[in-house]
Motif scaffolding. Sequence first.
Motif, PDB file in Angstrom:
ATOM      1  N   UNK A 151      -1.288  13.364   3.648  1.00  0.00           N
ATOM      2  CA  UNK A 151       0.120  13.762   3.664  1.00  0.00           C
ATOM      3  C   UNK A 151       0.195  15.285   3.798  1.00  0.00           C
ATOM      4  N   UNK A 152       1.039  15.735   4.702  1.00  0.00           N
ATOM      5  CA  UNK A 152       1.169  17.170   4.972  1.00  0.00           C
ATOM      6  C   UNK A 152       2.636  17.507   5.180  1.00  0.00           C
ATOM      7  N   UNK A 187       0.830  -1.199   0.000  1.00  0.00           N
ATOM      8  CA  UNK A 187       0.000   0.000   0.000  1.00  0.00           C
ATOM      9  C   UNK A 187       0.868   1.254   0.000  1.00  0.00           C
ATOM     10  N   UNK A 188       1.958   1.231   0.749  1.00  0.00           N
ATOM     11  CA  UNK A 188       2.878   2.364   0.771  1.00  0.00           C
ATOM     12  C   UNK A 188       3.468   2.624  -0.617  1.00  0.00           C
ATOM     13  N   UNK A 189       3.863   1.568  -1.294  1.00  0.00           N
ATOM     14  CA  UNK A 189       4.423   1.717  -2.634  1.00  0.00           C
ATOM     15  C   UNK A 189       3.375   2.222  -3.623  1.00  0.00           C
ATOM     16  N   UNK A 222      -1.990   3.598  10.146  1.00  0.00           N
ATOM     17  CA  UNK A 222      -0.546   3.800  10.043  1.00  0.00           C
ATOM     18  C   UNK A 222      -0.234   5.280   9.939  1.00  0.00           C
ATOM     19  N   UNK A 223       0.931   5.654  10.451  1.00  0.00           N
ATOM     20  CA  UNK A 223       1.330   7.051  10.347  1.00  0.00           C
ATOM     21  C   UNK A 223       2.751   7.265  10.799  1.00  0.00           C
ATOM     22  N   UNK A 224       3.329   8.335  10.317  1.00  0.00           N
ATOM     23  CA  UNK A 224       4.645   8.761  10.774  1.00  0.00           C
ATOM     24  C   UNK A 224       4.706  10.279  10.737  1.00  0.00           C
ATOM     25  N   UNK A 278       2.389  11.831   7.536  1.00  0.00           N
ATOM     26  CA  UNK A 278       1.759  11.015   6.499  1.00  0.00           C
ATOM     27  C   UNK A 278       1.040   9.848   7.177  1.00  0.00           C
ATOM     28  N   UNK A 279      -0.089   9.443   6.615  1.00  0.00           N
ATOM     29  CA  UNK A 279      -0.821   8.311   7.171  1.00  0.00           C
ATOM     30  C   UNK A 279      -1.649   7.634   6.090  1.00  0.00           C
ATOM     31  N   UNK A 280      -1.869   6.329   6.287  1.00  0.00           N
ATOM     32  CA  UNK A 280      -2.792   5.541   5.454  1.00  0.00           C
ATOM     33  C   UNK A 280      -3.721   4.822   6.425  1.00  0.00           C
TER      34      UNK A 280
END
Length: 203
Positions: free
Chosen positions: A124-125, A45-47, A179-181, A145-147
């Motif tokens: 995404x910010x 999903x990230x890719x 998910x997030x960072x 960023x998060x999904x």
Amino acid sequence: MKKFNFILAIVITIGFGACKKEGTGGASGRAITDEATAKAAFLKINNLWTATLEPMIAKTEKTYKDETISGPNGGQAVINGRYYKTRISSSSSSTSTTNFDMLITFKNYITDGMTLDGTVRFFEFSESRSACSSSGCAFTNHYSISYDTNDGLDNNFPPLGIQFDNNGSKVNDKILIESGKSDNFRWGITVTNSAGQAFTFNY
């Protein structure tokens, strides 16, 4: 003769059933039952976001309303949300921001050996600030960023159907993902499988 015809009918029925199961695509594959496979699903999903969706969306600042795109290998994705940039400046300071906030609903969307069915929020910010005075200038940057399979208000969408090949094994499950960072921290990720088993890890 009757016995032969009966046996033949059974063989044909079994063969037809096997072909039908293989052809559905959604009937085969194993569930996500360990952290390694949950991580592999997240990385897929990230890719998808970093390599395909974000670059496409970033071409034009606009609001998306039920805009449909085709998957690279089949299926569709319906996009709702907004991508925009802002810049505020004065003689001594400036602030620039970039914002993505997208709800994307996948409909048998196929790419990179993965099939998705369901909705994900991609957020995404990024922000860059500078401030100058007689003693010099200071610069700060912020990024997040998060999904997620929720709308950002803790309202979950239905589980996301995901199929992909992982080290020669086919994975097929319905998951929730959170998910997030932020900035230079690592990703924090929770993937919950169709049985309600949650895998929480960092990346």
